[in-house]
Design an enzyme around this catalytic site. Structure first.
Site, PDB file in Angstrom:
ATOM      1  N   GLY A 131       0.822  -1.210   0.000  1.00 52.66           N
ATOM      2  CA  GLY A 131       0.000   0.000   0.000  1.00 52.66           C
ATOM      3  C   GLY A 131       0.854   1.256   0.000  1.00 52.66           C
ATOM      4  O   GLY A 131       2.090   1.202  -0.003  1.00 52.66           O
ATOM      5  N   VAL A 153      -3.746 -10.989   6.538  1.00 51.54           N
ATOM      6  CA  VAL A 153      -3.726 -10.993   8.001  1.00 51.54           C
ATOM      7  C   VAL A 153      -4.919 -11.748   8.579  1.00 51.54           C
ATOM      8  O   VAL A 153      -4.938 -12.068   9.772  1.00 51.54           O
ATOM      9  CB  VAL A 153      -3.682  -9.558   8.577  1.00 51.54           C
ATOM     10  CG1 VAL A 153      -2.367  -8.877   8.220  1.00 51.54           C
ATOM     11  CG2 VAL A 153      -4.876  -8.731   8.106  1.00 51.54           C
ATOM     12  N   VAL A 159      -2.903  11.300   4.999  1.00 44.07           N
ATOM     13  CA  VAL A 159      -1.562  11.466   4.435  1.00 44.07           C
ATOM     14  C   VAL A 159      -1.708  12.123   3.066  1.00 44.07           C
ATOM     15  O   VAL A 159      -2.452  11.646   2.207  1.00 44.07           O
ATOM     16  CB  VAL A 159      -0.841  10.124   4.316  1.00 44.07           C
ATOM     17  CG1 VAL A 159       0.554  10.325   3.727  1.00 44.07           C
ATOM     18  CG2 VAL A 159      -0.764   9.437   5.674  1.00 44.07           C
ATOM     19  N   LYS A 189      -9.339   8.864  12.916  1.00 46.59           N
ATOM     20  CA  LYS A 189     -10.765   8.541  12.994  1.00 46.59           C
ATOM     21  C   LYS A 189     -11.075   7.564  14.119  1.00 46.59           C
ATOM     22  O   LYS A 189     -12.240   7.287  14.401  1.00 46.59           O
ATOM     23  CB  LYS A 189     -11.250   7.998  11.645  1.00 46.59           C
ATOM     24  CG  LYS A 189     -11.200   9.040  10.535  1.00 46.59           C
ATOM     25  CD  LYS A 189     -11.658   8.467   9.213  1.00 46.59           C
ATOM     26  CE  LYS A 189     -11.634   9.549   8.124  1.00 46.59           C
ATOM     27  NZ  LYS A 189     -10.264  10.023   7.836  1.00 46.59           N
ATOM     28  N   VAL A 197      -8.381  12.800  -0.294  1.00 45.18           N
ATOM     29  CA  VAL A 197      -9.177  13.885  -0.854  1.00 45.18           C
ATOM     30  C   VAL A 197      -8.397  14.745  -1.858  1.00 45.18           C
ATOM     31  O   VAL A 197      -8.966  15.212  -2.852  1.00 45.18           O
ATOM     32  CB  VAL A 197      -9.757  14.750   0.280  1.00 45.18           C
ATOM     33  CG1 VAL A 197      -8.672  15.498   1.040  1.00 45.18           C
ATOM     34  CG2 VAL A 197     -10.795  15.733  -0.260  1.00 45.18           C
TER      35      VAL A 197
END
Length: 259
Positions: A22, A71, A176, A136, A183
């Site tokens: 990622g 995972v 980030v 969050k 966004v």
């Protein structure tokens, strides 16, 4: 430990990054390679992303291992964690709407997956596990935030699971800058394609962090962790409308649509 530099701490170590293909995972790989670890194992479910990483890092192949795995599978983690010193646990579902519409899957990966990481880390005598969380998780109002908060609680509680030597800690950061699906690249694409800017709530604020600071937070957490901490950098906040105004001014005119 106080006098140890981040580079000294990671140099010569065997490191595993869950979700390593990622955006954050790749940033961590780039920085860690400069610190000359013995090996970095990259665990991810995205086969194509792992293939692309193998091509990207072909000149550093002696230090990197590419592991296809999830995972959600405790057995897979037992094999992947053998001989590892430090785990940077970045595998999770991170998008609010996708987690909201697929809550069972969000629980399976973000909560149960983290539980699997904890169990396998203890059984394989991992020295340190750092979980990458989200702002969050603070007073969560959506499924993603709830699952991140629960994962944090599991990580913190893991330090008291019994007679083991593994240190568990968390770090939290906000949005980030330029992370995939975030966004800023979304607004940028919408403006360039002459689309309306999609804004959920004009009163919304976002905490933002540059990619360099996000990587620094994760790696510094590994150095400083003694067990049970949640490391957080002070982050600037921006109103979503102010961000839209700044990007329209930079890239050109655009209308807005409240969704």
């Amino acid at each position: 430990m106080a006098n140890t530099s981040i580079k000294d701490f990671y140099q010569g170590k065997q490191i595993l990054i869950t979700g390593g293909a990622g955006y954050i995972g790749q940033l961590l790989i780039d920085t860690l390679l400069e610190f000359e670890p013995e090996v970095i194992r990259i665990l991810d479910t995205n086969e194509t992303a792992l293939f692309n990483l193998r091509q990207k890092y072909r000149h550093n192949s002696e230090r990197l291992r590419f592991l296809l795995g999830d995972v959600r599978s405790l057995d897979r983690l037992h094999h992947a964690f053998r001989g590892i010193d430090i785990i940077l646990h970045a595998a999770s579902y991170k998008h609010v709407l996708e987690c909201e519409y697929n809550p069972i899957d969000a629980v399976e990966t973000n909560i149960n997956g983290t539980s699997n990481v904890i169990q396998a880390a203890i059984e394989k005598n991992i020295k340190k596990v750092i979980f990458t969380s989200s702002d969050k998780a603070a007073n969560p109002s959506n499924t993603m935030g709830v699952t991140k908060l629960m994962a944090e609680k599991l990580i913190i509680a893991a330090n008291a699971y019994g007679g083991h030597a593994t240190t568990f800690a968390c770090c939290r950061f906000g949005n980030v800058v330029r992370a995939s699906g975030s966004v800023i690249p979304l607004f940028e694409e919408q403006i360039m394609s002459n689309k309306k800017l999609t804004i959920t709530d004009p009163q919304m604020t976002r905490f933002v962090i540059p990619k360099e600071k996000a990587v620094e937070l994760v790696l510094l957490s590994g150095l400083l962790a003694q067990g049970g901490e949640v490391f957080i950098f002070k982050m600037p906040a921006i109103n979503i409308n102010d961000l839209a105004d700044a990007m329209i001014e930079k890239y050109g005119m655009a209308e807005r649509e409240i969704i």
